[in-house]
Design a protein around this motif. Structure first.
Motif, PDB file in Angstrom:
ATOM      1  N   ALA A  20      -1.569 -36.476  10.383  1.00 22.73           N
ATOM      2  CA  ALA A  20      -1.384 -35.085  10.484  1.00 22.73           C
ATOM      3  C   ALA A  20      -1.956 -34.405  11.421  1.00 22.73           C
ATOM      4  N   TRP A  23       0.475 -33.279  14.644  1.00 18.56           N
ATOM      5  CA  TRP A  23       1.320 -32.489  14.596  1.00 18.56           C
ATOM      6  C   TRP A  23       1.199 -31.178  13.825  1.00 18.56           C
ATOM      7  N   THR A  24       0.051 -30.813  13.374  1.00 18.63           N
ATOM      8  CA  THR A  24      -0.337 -29.727  12.677  1.00 18.63           C
ATOM      9  C   THR A  24      -1.306 -28.972  12.897  1.00 18.63           C
ATOM     10  N   HIS A  27      -4.651 -29.504  10.810  1.00 23.44           N
ATOM     11  CA  HIS A  27      -5.537 -30.762  10.761  1.00 23.44           C
ATOM     12  C   HIS A  27      -5.887 -31.113  12.123  1.00 23.44           C
ATOM     13  N   ASP A  28      -5.709 -30.109  13.133  1.00 20.41           N
ATOM     14  CA  ASP A  28      -5.983 -30.811  14.480  1.00 20.41           C
ATOM     15  C   ASP A  28      -7.773 -30.549  14.808  1.00 20.41           C
ATOM     16  N   MET A  36       0.946 -25.344  20.374  1.00 22.28           N
ATOM     17  CA  MET A  36       1.753 -26.426  19.843  1.00 22.28           C
ATOM     18  C   MET A  36       2.335 -27.028  20.987  1.00 22.28           C
TER      19      MET A  36
END
Length: 189
Positions: A20, A23-24, A27-28, A36
Motif C-alpha cells: 500500500a 501506491w497510496t 500509507h506512504d 503521486m
C-alpha cells in the motif's frame, strides 16, 4: 477500495497484492508530499519536442548524445564543487546500499528527489546532520513560515450583485479571435 472492488474485481485483487505504501498517499509515510507522479512524460516531451518527426535511429542517437552531454556537464560540475558520497543503509527487504552523489552548492542529488520536489532529500539531511549544518538553508523560501503567512493575509472581496454595478459610457463587444493565416510575401528574383 469497496468502490474499486464493485467496479473491477481484477483491479481490486491486483491492488491488494501490492504494498500500500507504493501506491497510496495514506500509507506512504509522507514521503511524496502529496505528489503521486513525477510527470516524466512531460519532461521527455519537452526535451524531445523537436525530435518527434525523426526516424527511430536518429531519435535514439539524439537521446544518446543528450545523455552524454548531460553526464559530461555534471562531471565538470563535480570537479568544481565539493562532492559528498552518501551510501544508503541496507534494509530488511535487501534493498538499499546505493551510493548517491550530492552537491550542496548546486542543490543536486543523484537520487533526483531534491531537484524534483525542491525540498532536501534524505541524503541532504544525512550530510547536514554529519556536518552539523542547518537544513533550512536548503529549503526554498516558498516553503518558509513568512511566505505561508503572507499567502493567507489577503482578503477576498465578494462580487456584488449586478444591481450594484455601475453603468459604463461605452458598449463592450467581444469578437472571436482572427484565425486566418496571413500569406507571406513572395520573394523577388
Amino acid at each position: 477500495m469497496k468502490e474499486i472492488q464493485e467496479r473491477n474485481v481484477d483491479a481490486y485483487i491486483y491492488l491488494m497484492k501490492l504494498d500500500a505504501e507504493k501506491w497510496t498517499l495514506l500509507h506512504d509515510g509522507s514521503h511524496r508530499h502529496g505528489i503521486m507522479t513525477t510527470n516524466i512524460s512531460e519532461a521527455l516531451n519537452s526535451v524531445l519536442k523537436n525530435a518527434r518527426v525523426l526516424p527511430l535511429k536518429a531519435l535514439v542517437e539524439l537521446i544518446f548524445n543528450k545523455l552524454v552531454k548531460y553526464f559530461h556537464q555534471h562531471c565538470e560540475e563535480a570537479e568544481n564543487f565539493g562532492i559528498y558520497m552518501v551510501k544508503s543503509p541496507i534494509r530488511v527487504s535487501c534493498t538499499g546500499n546505493n551510493i548517491y552523489t550530492l552537491r550542496l552548492n548546486n542543490k543536486f542529488c543523484s537520487c533526483g528527489k531534491w531537484q524534483t520536489y525542491t525540498l532536501p532529500c534524505s541524503h541532504v539531511l544525512a550530510v547536514c546532520r554529519e556536518n552539523e549544518s542547518r537544513t533550512y538553508s536548503y529549503v526554498p523560501e516558498i516553503y518558509s513560515r513568512q511566505t505561508y503567512i503572507k499567502t493567507y493575509q489577503a482578503n477576498f472581496h465578494p462580487v456584488l450583485s449586478e444591481n450594484f454595478w455601475r453603468d459604463v459610457p461605452f458598449n463592450l463587444t467581444f469578437y472571436p479571435p482572427n484565425m486566418k493565416k496571413e500569406r507571406g510575401k513572395k520573394q523577388g528574383k
